[in-house]
Design a protein around this motif. Sequence first.
Motif, PDB file in Angstrom:
ATOM      1  N   SER A  28       0.537  -1.071   0.002  1.00 38.01           N
ATOM      2  CA  SER A  28      -0.173   0.035   0.575  1.00 38.01           C
ATOM      3  C   SER A  28       0.630   1.810  -0.710  1.00 38.01           C
ATOM      4  N   VAL A  29       0.972   2.794  -0.881  1.00 38.92           N
ATOM      5  CA  VAL A  29       1.041   3.302  -0.671  1.00 38.92           C
ATOM      6  C   VAL A  29       0.391   4.912  -0.724  1.00 38.92           C
ATOM      7  N   ARG A  30       0.536   5.719  -0.567  1.00 36.27           N
ATOM      8  CA  ARG A  30      -0.758   6.420  -0.038  1.00 36.27           C
ATOM      9  C   ARG A  30      -0.294   7.785  -1.938  1.00 36.27           C
ATOM     10  N   THR A  31      -1.723   7.487  -1.966  1.00 32.79           N
ATOM     11  CA  THR A  31      -2.583   8.136  -3.126  1.00 32.79           C
ATOM     12  C   THR A  31      -2.650   9.884  -2.604  1.00 32.79           C
ATOM     13  N   PRO A  32      -2.415  11.329  -3.456  1.00 36.09           N
ATOM     14  CA  PRO A  32      -2.564  12.057  -3.057  1.00 36.09           C
ATOM     15  C   PRO A  32      -4.085  12.725  -3.296  1.00 36.09           C
ATOM     16  N   ARG A  33      -4.049  13.867  -3.021  1.00 38.80           N
ATOM     17  CA  ARG A  33      -5.775  15.123  -3.397  1.00 38.80           C
ATOM     18  C   ARG A  33      -6.342  14.857  -3.481  1.00 38.80           C
ATOM     19  N   LEU A  34      -6.674  13.064  -2.805  1.00 38.12           N
ATOM     20  CA  LEU A  34      -7.854  12.225  -2.738  1.00 38.12           C
ATOM     21  C   LEU A  34      -8.629  12.029  -0.940  1.00 38.12           C
ATOM     22  N   ILE A  87     -18.489  10.180 -15.737  1.00 35.99           N
ATOM     23  CA  ILE A  87     -16.942   9.373 -14.827  1.00 35.99           C
ATOM     24  C   ILE A  87     -16.101   8.663 -15.164  1.00 35.99           C
ATOM     25  N   SER A  88     -16.284   8.436 -16.681  1.00 38.65           N
ATOM     26  CA  SER A  88     -15.054   7.898 -16.981  1.00 38.65           C
ATOM     27  C   SER A  88     -13.380   8.029 -17.287  1.00 38.65           C
ATOM     28  N   CYS A  93      -7.648   8.430 -11.411  1.00 36.56           N
ATOM     29  CA  CYS A  93      -7.842   8.801 -10.663  1.00 36.56           C
ATOM     30  C   CYS A  93      -8.620   7.731  -9.519  1.00 36.56           C
ATOM     31  N   TYR A  94      -9.163   6.507  -9.715  1.00 38.25           N
ATOM     32  CA  TYR A  94      -9.932   5.724  -8.631  1.00 38.25           C
ATOM     33  C   TYR A  94      -9.221   4.714  -8.737  1.00 38.25           C
ATOM     34  N   TYR A 169     -11.913  15.943  -9.457  1.00 36.17           N
ATOM     35  CA  TYR A 169     -11.758  16.831  -9.945  1.00 36.17           C
ATOM     36  C   TYR A 169     -10.340  17.470 -10.219  1.00 36.17           C
ATOM     37  N   GLN A 170     -10.209  17.243  -8.854  1.00 32.59           N
ATOM     38  CA  GLN A 170      -8.742  18.130  -8.700  1.00 32.59           C
ATOM     39  C   GLN A 170      -7.820  17.258  -8.532  1.00 32.59           C
ATOM     40  N   CYS A 171      -7.819  15.968  -8.605  1.00 34.38           N
ATOM     41  CA  CYS A 171      -6.949  15.208  -8.952  1.00 34.38           C
ATOM     42  C   CYS A 171      -7.018  15.178 -10.066  1.00 34.38           C
ATOM     43  N   ILE A 172      -7.571  14.636 -11.337  1.00 32.78           N
ATOM     44  CA  ILE A 172      -7.130  14.932 -12.207  1.00 32.78           C
ATOM     45  C   ILE A 172      -6.914  16.216 -13.223  1.00 32.78           C
ATOM     46  N   VAL A 173      -6.961  17.434 -12.840  1.00 32.67           N
ATOM     47  CA  VAL A 173      -6.930  18.939 -13.048  1.00 32.67           C
ATOM     48  C   VAL A 173      -5.296  18.879 -12.561  1.00 32.67           C
ATOM     49  N   ALA A 174      -4.517  18.414 -11.996  1.00 33.18           N
ATOM     50  CA  ALA A 174      -3.102  18.992 -11.087  1.00 33.18           C
ATOM     51  C   ALA A 174      -1.935  18.076 -12.321  1.00 33.18           C
TER      52      ALA A 174
END
Length: 377
Positions: A28-34, A87-88, A93-94, A169-174
Amino acid sequence: MKKNFLSFLMLPVVLLWHTSLEAQISLSVRTPRLPGTKKEKTAANTSNNNPSADEGPNGESWFMAIGKFRQGYDPNRVVAEDRAFFISPYLDCYARKYHIDRDKLGYANRRISNTDYDVKNQLKNELPKLAELEREFKRMFPSRPNTGKGFDENPAIWDDILTNREAYYQCIVADLPDAGDCSRLSDIDKTRVGIYKENMQKTLEQAKSFTPGRDWYVQDFNDGWNEYLRAAISPSERKQFEKKYGHLYACLAGLLDEIAQAAQKTLPLYKPVGYNVHNAAEERILRSGVTDLAQAKVMGTGLLESNWLISKNEFGIPTARFKHGMIYAQYPKTSTDDGYCRIIYVNIVQDYSGGGTYGASRASFIKSEPAGCSGGK
């Protein structure tokens, strides 16, 4: 004795389970922004511990149930929309959030390019639609288990993305470039911008170097005209240029401004050169080659040569004879918003009729280009 023997057989199974669990934890690793959430079952962790998870409402499969939700119904549409469209973009990000192989989530007909400048606003404008879908999805499916399958038969994926839409949204636009960030162009766009800038630089240098008496102002790059000069000096042409080049416009706007500054100094000096031959009948024919000439003030007409020039085909057979003609005109500001006059090039043409004879004279429009006016700009 039988009890001890069964315990002995179960020991490897317990050890194997314990080892597998430790291996899962260590990956397991940390996923930012979510937002932090309890890790869901992944496609690799099937729903064997929850047999009812594979069964949707009313005993139908989740594939069928979600399929109905995906299509929805709008009486104003002939073809129902596929709500997976909304949602696609967030499936990548998911997958990162839950450490899932992206391929196991399934694919929809929409992917986001990391060089797409317009997608930020597009996705932002879709957030209210996601909120609307969240309400309908939760009303339609009070229970939303994780089936461990792809998005087309896993209500938990829809639930998570719709509920946490702002974070996704923040995850993808980053990872997306801002408009005007020309440092993150795709290879194809870099090549395109390179070609455009090369031609624009030539236009700039030619505009700067122009002196009265030269019979051309800048080179044509666009089938008889120079769109860079037009976009530089005309507000309406600038808007069309911006629309045409989209996200690349920001990479070109600076050179357009430089061309405009150069043109402001030298374009007023550009006037017709060499069209000193006059023939009243042929000059009347010249005027017939310009459909909107009635709007303009004609300041002069003329021909470049008094004798006919012959055009021939590849076999050396004449096809026509012609003379170069010119109309010098000033249009009202309602027609041209750059404030410059026009040199309109029109040829007098006689088509070859055979036997050394030619048909009646006709006008053939060639092009129109901005020029200085007699009394100044």
